[in-house]
Write a protein that holds these residues in place. Structure first.
Motif, mmCIF file in Angstrom:
data_model
loop_
_atom_site.group_PDB
_atom_site.id
_atom_site.type_symbol
_atom_site.label_atom_id
_atom_site.label_comp_id
_atom_site.label_asym_id
_atom_site.label_seq_id
_atom_site.Cartn_x
_atom_site.Cartn_y
_atom_site.Cartn_z
ATOM 1 N N VAL A 1 0.841 -1.199 0.000
ATOM 2 C CA VAL A 1 0.000 0.000 0.000
ATOM 3 C C VAL A 1 0.877 1.249 0.000
ATOM 4 C CG1 VAL A 1 -0.162 0.025 2.514
ATOM 5 C CG2 VAL A 1 -1.920 1.177 1.168
ATOM 6 N N ALA A 2 0.412 2.305 -0.657
ATOM 7 C CA ALA A 2 1.148 3.574 -0.686
ATOM 8 C C ALA A 2 0.170 4.726 -0.819
ATOM 9 C CB ALA A 2 2.127 3.596 -1.855
ATOM 10 N N PHE A 3 0.488 5.836 -0.148
ATOM 11 C CA PHE A 3 -0.302 7.051 -0.327
ATOM 12 C C PHE A 3 0.046 7.687 -1.668
ATOM 13 C CE2 PHE A 3 -0.496 6.948 4.385
ATOM 14 C CZ PHE A 3 -1.866 7.074 4.525
ATOM 15 N N ILE A 4 -0.945 8.237 -2.340
ATOM 16 C CA ILE A 4 -0.719 8.951 -3.591
ATOM 17 C C ILE A 4 -0.739 10.455 -3.341
ATOM 18 C CG2 ILE A 4 -1.601 9.434 -5.910
ATOM 19 C CD1 ILE A 4 -2.840 6.642 -5.895
ATOM 20 N N GLY A 5 -1.618 10.900 -2.452
ATOM 21 C CA GLY A 5 -1.826 12.321 -2.215
ATOM 22 C C GLY A 5 -3.234 12.689 -2.638
ATOM 23 N N ASP A 6 -3.681 13.881 -2.227
ATOM 24 C CA ASP A 6 -5.035 14.327 -2.564
ATOM 25 C C ASP A 6 -6.097 13.347 -2.091
ATOM 26 O OD1 ASP A 6 -4.026 16.596 -3.822
ATOM 27 O OD2 ASP A 6 -3.790 15.551 -5.729
ATOM 28 N N GLY A 7 -5.858 12.741 -0.921
ATOM 29 C CA GLY A 7 -6.863 11.837 -0.372
ATOM 30 C C GLY A 7 -6.985 10.517 -1.081
ATOM 31 N N ARG A 8 -5.900 10.087 -1.734
ATOM 32 C CA ARG A 8 -5.929 8.824 -2.461
ATOM 33 C C ARG A 8 -4.828 7.874 -1.976
ATOM 34 N NH1 ARG A 8 -4.821 10.188 -8.308
ATOM 35 N NH2 ARG A 8 -3.446 11.695 -7.267
ATOM 36 N N ALA A 9 -5.048 6.597 -2.206
ATOM 37 C CA ALA A 9 -4.037 5.584 -1.903
ATOM 38 C C ALA A 9 -4.051 4.524 -2.996
ATOM 39 C CB ALA A 9 -4.301 4.939 -0.546
ATOM 40 N N LEU A 10 -2.965 3.770 -3.054
ATOM 41 C CA LEU A 10 -2.846 2.690 -4.033
ATOM 42 C C LEU A 10 -2.541 1.397 -3.298
ATOM 43 C CD1 LEU A 10 -2.684 2.007 -7.127
ATOM 44 C CD2 LEU A 10 -0.226 2.389 -6.944
ATOM 45 N N ALA B 1 -3.968 -3.702 -9.060
ATOM 46 C CA ALA B 1 -3.707 -2.631 -8.100
ATOM 47 C C ALA B 1 -4.916 -1.706 -8.178
ATOM 48 C CB ALA B 1 -2.428 -1.881 -8.438
ATOM 49 N N ILE B 2 -5.295 -1.119 -7.059
ATOM 50 C CA ILE B 2 -6.487 -0.269 -7.023
ATOM 51 C C ILE B 2 -6.149 1.098 -6.455
ATOM 52 C CG2 ILE B 2 -8.785 0.047 -6.014
ATOM 53 C CD1 ILE B 2 -9.165 -2.940 -6.027
ATOM 54 N N VAL B 3 -6.632 2.145 -7.140
ATOM 55 C CA VAL B 3 -6.540 3.511 -6.637
ATOM 56 C C VAL B 3 -7.809 3.777 -5.838
ATOM 57 C CG1 VAL B 3 -6.346 5.949 -7.218
ATOM 58 C CG2 VAL B 3 -5.202 4.238 -8.644
ATOM 59 N N TRP B 4 -7.644 4.231 -4.594
ATOM 60 C CA TRP B 4 -8.788 4.427 -3.687
ATOM 61 C C TRP B 4 -9.016 5.899 -3.359
ATOM 62 C CZ3 TRP B 4 -11.629 0.234 -2.016
ATOM 63 C CH2 TRP B 4 -11.055 -1.026 -2.190
ATOM 64 N N ASP B 5 -10.259 6.269 -3.221
ATOM 65 C CA ASP B 5 -10.649 7.548 -2.646
ATOM 66 C C ASP B 5 -10.788 7.309 -1.151
ATOM 67 O OD1 ASP B 5 -12.190 9.647 -1.504
ATOM 68 O OD2 ASP B 5 -13.019 10.147 -3.462
ATOM 69 N N LEU B 6 -9.879 7.867 -0.356
ATOM 70 C CA LEU B 6 -9.862 7.572 1.079
ATOM 71 C C LEU B 6 -10.978 8.261 1.859
ATOM 72 C CD1 LEU B 6 -6.023 7.663 1.775
ATOM 73 C CD2 LEU B 6 -7.490 5.675 1.466
ATOM 74 N N LYS B 7 -11.570 9.280 1.269
ATOM 75 C CA LYS B 7 -12.685 9.953 1.941
ATOM 76 C C LYS B 7 -13.992 9.183 1.719
ATOM 77 C CE LYS B 7 -10.529 14.496 1.579
ATOM 78 N NZ LYS B 7 -10.614 15.859 0.972
ATOM 79 N N ALA B 8 -14.201 8.769 0.489
ATOM 80 C CA ALA B 8 -15.420 8.030 0.162
ATOM 81 C C ALA B 8 -15.269 6.535 0.440
ATOM 82 C CB ALA B 8 -15.782 8.239 -1.305
ATOM 83 N N LEU B 9 -14.012 6.103 0.654
ATOM 84 C CA LEU B 9 -13.716 4.681 0.885
ATOM 85 C C LEU B 9 -14.179 3.821 -0.284
ATOM 86 C CD1 LEU B 9 -14.611 4.361 4.687
ATOM 87 C CD2 LEU B 9 -12.391 4.840 3.634
ATOM 88 N N LYS B 10 -13.953 4.329 -1.492
ATOM 89 C CA LYS B 10 -14.360 3.602 -2.693
ATOM 90 C C LYS B 10 -13.226 3.574 -3.711
ATOM 91 C CE LYS B 10 -19.297 4.726 -2.355
ATOM 92 N NZ LYS B 10 -20.460 5.358 -3.020
#
Length: 205
Positions: A5-14, A22-31
């Motif tokens: 897992v890694a942070f991307i920035g702008d509220g996203r993670a990979l 591999a999945i890019v996630w919206d950490l605020k919406a958890l989707k």
């Protein structure tokens, strides 16, 4: 299983997974925002570029993939000789380093796709990689119970660190680049003085 897992920035993670993606996630919406698909086996390692525009993944399908995160598409595929466990960007994102089951760390130019050679010394598979804050050195962790410090400019080994009594699964530089922390299979964390190779402390977790 989720393998990295890694942070991307702008509220996203990979995240990377055994499901070959591999999945890019919206950490605020958890989707999930995007699924990075193309690998034919589990994805074990990943890294995000400093500008957060690209990512690199390493898989047991013996390939390393460079991705455009905005489009979710593969930019380039690099072929490794054996299953890949760990990947990192070096040289300001101009180079990719990948460690594999054969104990070798291979490097490629991200723009041309050309090989920049390999770092050899580990006796068993590579499990983790970390780049120093100044980008000049690389630390590798291995099943052979050692860590190795490499000079990325001269492509030579600087030092071998031996303290773990079991395979080493992870390693990271401290923010100042003077020490490192490694984690072993037997539940121990070891903090290292990189200059003299001595251990600062061992934490039995």
């Amino acid at each position: 299983p989720v393998t990295s897992v890694a942070f991307i920035g702008d509220g996203r993670a990979l995240t990377a997974s055994d499901d070959k993606t591999a999945i890019v996630w919206d950490l605020k919406a958890l989707k999930p925002i995007k699924r990075l698909e193309g690998h034919q086996h589990k994805v074990m390692g990943l890294a995000v570029s400093k500008d957060a525009k690209r990512a690199v993944t390493g898989s047991w399908d013996r390939t390393v993939r460079l991705w455009d995160l905005s489009q979710g598409k593969t930019i380039r595929v690099f072929r490794h000789a054996s299953p890949v466990n760990a990947v990192v960007f070096t040289d300001g994102g101009k180079t990719i380093a990948a460690g594999s089951h054969d104990g070798k760390i291979r490097l490629w130019n991200t723009e041309t796709g050309r090989s920049k050679g390999s770092l050899e010394g580990h006796e068993l598979g590579i499990t983790g990689l970390s780049v120093s804050p100044d980008g000049k050195r690389l630390l590798s962790a291995s099943i052979d119970k050692t860590l190795r410090l490499w000079d990325l400019k001269t492509m030579t080994e600087i030092k071998v660190y031996k303290e773990h009594e079991a395979p080493v699964y992870a390693v990271t530089f401290s923010p100042d680049g003077k020490t490192a922390l490694s984690a072993g299979r037997n539940g121990t964390l070891v903090q290292w003085n990189l200059a003299d190779g001595n251990t600062i402390r061992t934490i039995r977790a």
